[in-house]
Scaffold this motif. Structure first.
Motif, PDB file in Angstrom:
ATOM      1  N   LYS A 100       0.843  -1.195   0.000  1.00 38.53           N
ATOM      2  CA  LYS A 100       0.000   0.000   0.000  1.00 38.53           C
ATOM      3  C   LYS A 100       0.880   1.248   0.000  1.00 38.53           C
ATOM      4  CE  LYS A 100      -3.911   2.139   2.268  1.00 38.53           C
ATOM      5  NZ  LYS A 100      -4.923   2.042   3.322  1.00 38.53           N
ATOM      6  N   ASP A 101       1.977   1.180   0.722  1.00 41.70           N
ATOM      7  CA  ASP A 101       2.918   2.288   0.790  1.00 41.70           C
ATOM      8  C   ASP A 101       3.435   2.649  -0.610  1.00 41.70           C
ATOM      9  OD1 ASP A 101       4.533   4.152   2.322  1.00 41.70           O
ATOM     10  OD2 ASP A 101       6.249   2.857   1.833  1.00 41.70           O
ATOM     11  N   TYR A 102       3.746   1.646  -1.429  1.00 41.93           N
ATOM     12  CA  TYR A 102       4.205   1.892  -2.797  1.00 41.93           C
ATOM     13  C   TYR A 102       3.139   2.659  -3.583  1.00 41.93           C
ATOM     14  CZ  TYR A 102       5.505   1.345  -7.626  1.00 41.93           C
ATOM     15  OH  TYR A 102       5.794   1.621  -8.933  1.00 41.93           O
ATOM     16  N   PHE A 103       1.887   2.227  -3.478  1.00 43.68           N
ATOM     17  CA  PHE A 103       0.802   2.882  -4.215  1.00 43.68           C
ATOM     18  C   PHE A 103       0.610   4.319  -3.746  1.00 43.68           C
ATOM     19  CE2 PHE A 103      -0.102  -1.182  -5.932  1.00 43.68           C
ATOM     20  CZ  PHE A 103      -0.896  -0.974  -7.041  1.00 43.68           C
ATOM     21  N   GLU A 104       0.738   4.566  -2.447  1.00 44.90           N
ATOM     22  CA  GLU A 104       0.573   5.928  -1.930  1.00 44.90           C
ATOM     23  C   GLU A 104       1.705   6.838  -2.386  1.00 44.90           C
ATOM     24  OE1 GLU A 104       0.147   5.177   2.264  1.00 44.90           O
ATOM     25  OE2 GLU A 104      -1.994   4.708   2.055  1.00 44.90           O
ATOM     26  N   LYS A 105       2.940   6.350  -2.367  1.00 39.54           N
ATOM     27  CA  LYS A 105       4.092   7.169  -2.737  1.00 39.54           C
ATOM     28  C   LYS A 105       4.213   7.404  -4.239  1.00 39.54           C
ATOM     29  CE  LYS A 105       7.052   6.096   1.179  1.00 39.54           C
ATOM     30  NZ  LYS A 105       8.241   5.386   1.643  1.00 39.54           N
ATOM     31  N   ASN A 106       3.671   6.488  -5.047  1.00 39.54           N
ATOM     32  CA  ASN A 106       3.843   6.559  -6.500  1.00 39.54           C
ATOM     33  C   ASN A 106       2.537   6.760  -7.249  1.00 39.54           C
ATOM     34  OD1 ASN A 106       6.826   5.853  -6.798  1.00 39.54           O
ATOM     35  ND2 ASN A 106       6.051   4.235  -5.465  1.00 39.54           N
ATOM     36  N   ASN A 107       1.556   7.289  -6.584  1.00 46.05           N
ATOM     37  CA  ASN A 107       0.221   7.430  -7.158  1.00 46.05           C
ATOM     38  C   ASN A 107       0.230   8.133  -8.512  1.00 46.05           C
ATOM     39  OD1 ASN A 107      -2.556   7.152  -7.252  1.00 46.05           O
ATOM     40  ND2 ASN A 107      -2.882   9.120  -6.271  1.00 46.05           N
ATOM     41  N   SER A 108       1.044   9.174  -8.667  1.00 45.95           N
ATOM     42  CA  SER A 108       1.037   9.950  -9.912  1.00 45.95           C
ATOM     43  C   SER A 108       1.642   9.187 -11.087  1.00 45.95           C
ATOM     44  CB  SER A 108       1.775  11.271  -9.715  1.00 45.95           C
ATOM     45  OG  SER A 108       3.125  11.021  -9.412  1.00 45.95           O
ATOM     46  N   SER A 109       2.408   8.139 -10.816  1.00 45.38           N
ATOM     47  CA  SER A 109       3.019   7.396 -11.918  1.00 45.38           C
ATOM     48  C   SER A 109       2.317   6.063 -12.193  1.00 45.38           C
ATOM     49  CB  SER A 109       4.500   7.152 -11.630  1.00 45.38           C
ATOM     50  OG  SER A 109       4.642   6.283 -10.536  1.00 45.38           O
ATOM     51  N   LEU A 110       1.156   5.859 -11.573  1.00 46.13           N
ATOM     52  CA  LEU A 110       0.426   4.604 -11.761  1.00 46.13           C
ATOM     53  C   LEU A 110      -0.750   4.790 -12.719  1.00 46.13           C
ATOM     54  CD1 LEU A 110       0.368   3.499  -8.040  1.00 46.13           C
ATOM     55  CD2 LEU A 110       1.606   2.353  -9.862  1.00 46.13           C
ATOM     56  N   ILE A 111      -0.941   3.822 -13.583  1.00 42.17           N
ATOM     57  CA  ILE A 111      -2.074   3.847 -14.509  1.00 42.17           C
ATOM     58  C   ILE A 111      -2.798   2.508 -14.407  1.00 42.17           C
ATOM     59  CG2 ILE A 111      -2.783   3.913 -16.921  1.00 42.17           C
ATOM     60  CD1 ILE A 111      -0.464   5.744 -17.500  1.00 42.17           C
ATOM     61  N   GLU A 112      -4.097   2.573 -14.142  1.00 43.79           N
ATOM     62  CA  GLU A 112      -4.881   1.343 -14.032  1.00 43.79           C
ATOM     63  C   GLU A 112      -5.136   0.750 -15.413  1.00 43.79           C
ATOM     64  OE1 GLU A 112      -9.117  -0.313 -12.233  1.00 43.79           O
ATOM     65  OE2 GLU A 112      -8.504   1.740 -11.808  1.00 43.79           O
ATOM     66  N   SER A 172       1.915   0.237 -14.819  1.00 44.77           N
ATOM     67  CA  SER A 172       0.546  -0.233 -14.987  1.00 44.77           C
ATOM     68  C   SER A 172       0.171  -1.082 -13.779  1.00 44.77           C
ATOM     69  CB  SER A 172       0.431  -1.100 -16.233  1.00 44.77           C
ATOM     70  OG  SER A 172       0.862  -0.400 -17.370  1.00 44.77           O
ATOM     71  N   TYR A 173      -1.097  -1.017 -13.417  1.00 46.20           N
ATOM     72  CA  TYR A 173      -1.548  -1.917 -12.356  1.00 46.20           C
ATOM     73  C   TYR A 173      -2.929  -2.456 -12.667  1.00 46.20           C
ATOM     74  CZ  TYR A 173      -4.690   1.541 -10.173  1.00 46.20           C
ATOM     75  OH  TYR A 173      -5.711   2.428  -9.926  1.00 46.20           O
ATOM     76  N   LEU A 174      -3.166  -3.661 -12.167  1.00 39.71           N
ATOM     77  CA  LEU A 174      -4.472  -4.299 -12.292  1.00 39.71           C
ATOM     78  C   LEU A 174      -5.269  -4.032 -11.027  1.00 39.71           C
ATOM     79  CD1 LEU A 174      -3.521  -7.890 -13.502  1.00 39.71           C
ATOM     80  CD2 LEU A 174      -4.634  -6.128 -14.856  1.00 39.71           C
ATOM     81  N   GLY A 230     -11.548  -6.082  -7.996  1.00 44.93           N
ATOM     82  CA  GLY A 230     -11.938  -4.936  -7.193  1.00 44.93           C
ATOM     83  C   GLY A 230     -11.334  -4.935  -5.806  1.00 44.93           C
ATOM     84  N   LYS A 231     -10.477  -5.891  -5.514  1.00 45.16           N
ATOM     85  CA  LYS A 231      -9.919  -6.027  -4.162  1.00 45.16           C
ATOM     86  C   LYS A 231      -8.390  -5.998  -4.147  1.00 45.16           C
ATOM     87  CE  LYS A 231     -10.083  -9.013  -0.134  1.00 45.16           C
ATOM     88  NZ  LYS A 231     -10.570 -10.214   0.479  1.00 45.16           N
ATOM     89  N   PHE A 232      -7.767  -6.435  -5.235  1.00 42.05           N
ATOM     90  CA  PHE A 232      -6.318  -6.542  -5.278  1.00 42.05           C
ATOM     91  C   PHE A 232      -5.751  -5.569  -6.296  1.00 42.05           C
ATOM     92  CE2 PHE A 232      -8.054 -10.716  -4.207  1.00 42.05           C
ATOM     93  CZ  PHE A 232      -7.454 -10.921  -2.980  1.00 42.05           C
ATOM     94  N   LYS A 233      -4.903  -4.665  -5.850  1.00 44.86           N
ATOM     95  CA  LYS A 233      -4.233  -3.732  -6.745  1.00 44.86           C
ATOM     96  C   LYS A 233      -2.811  -4.247  -6.938  1.00 44.86           C
ATOM     97  CE  LYS A 233      -6.953   0.199  -5.192  1.00 44.86           C
ATOM     98  NZ  LYS A 233      -7.939   0.257  -6.195  1.00 44.86           N
ATOM     99  N   ILE A 234      -2.507  -4.659  -8.175  1.00 47.78           N
ATOM    100  CA  ILE A 234      -1.246  -5.323  -8.461  1.00 47.78           C
ATOM    101  C   ILE A 234      -0.462  -4.511  -9.477  1.00 47.78           C
ATOM    102  CG2 ILE A 234      -0.186  -7.462  -9.276  1.00 47.78           C
ATOM    103  CD1 ILE A 234      -3.069  -8.711  -8.798  1.00 47.78           C
TER     104      ILE A 234
END
Length: 194
Positions: free
Chosen positions: A28-40, A65-67, A71-75
């Motif tokens: 979760k920490d990775y997703f919070e710190k890198n939110n601007s560089s993530l694309i679903e 990219s992340y999946l 609806g429960k797992f952000k990979i």
């Protein structure tokens, strides 16, 4: 009687909250710190080729990219195109097989291999030098359904691992997608042990 009802209510609320939480890979920490560089990645992807094109396009834009799986797992799906990762830090998985520096295994051994890989801390030369460097690399198959089956098995195994593991550093999972190999070029697994 009131105390039992209150206790039962509190426990059911706690368990229902736990069930609805999202799980993040690597964390979760990775997703919070890198939110601007993530694309679903859209759930409307229809083929492996389309998935790979999206991964490459986003990578060329310095995006990850992340999946949002079920609806429960952000990979987060990092691309491994034969970069600078020591082989011992990589365990490769495909729809029916696992390959590590130790050898090849049937996918039914995923729980054992994941545990060895994530908790190794450099002891064995066949597995990761530390939990934060451990990578599980997905070898693409020819169809999207097999890809999602592999993701599903991997998540199920890792979630089971987290319930028994006490080493907090090993509770992250780095998932890479290998563009350099196709499933047809991957080493076929041995038959499962009976």
């Amino acid at each position: 009687m009131k105390k039992i009802l209150i206790l039962t209510s509190i426990l059911s609320i706690l368990f229902s909250c736990k069930e609805n939480r999202s799980a993040y890979y690597p964390s979760k920490d990775y997703f919070e710190k890198n939110n601007s560089s993530l694309i679903e990645i859209s759930n409307k992807v229809k083929s492996i080729e389309e998935l790979e094109n999206i991964l490459v396009e986003n990578s060329n834009l310095s995006k990850v990219s992340y999946l949002n799986y079920k609806g429960k797992f952000k990979i987060a799906l990092f691309i491994n195109s034969n970069g600078l990762i020591k082989e011992r830090n990589i365990v490769s998985v495909a729809k029916d097989s696992i390959v590590s520096e130790e050898g090849k295994f049937h996918f039914s051994q995923i729980n054992n291999v994941l545990e060895k890989h994530l908790l190794n801390n450099g002891r064995s030369p066949y597995y990761s030098s530390s939990p934060d460097k451990a990578v599980v690399q997905i070898i693409p198959s020819n169809d999207l359904e097999s890809f999602y089956e592999t993701i599903n098995k991997l998540i199920e195994s890792f979630e089971n691992f987290k319930t028994t593991n006490t080493n907090k550093k090993a509770n992250t999972l780095n998932v890479f997608y290998d563009l350099s190999k196709g499933y047809d070029n991957f080493i076929k697994p041995p038959k499962p042990k009976e």
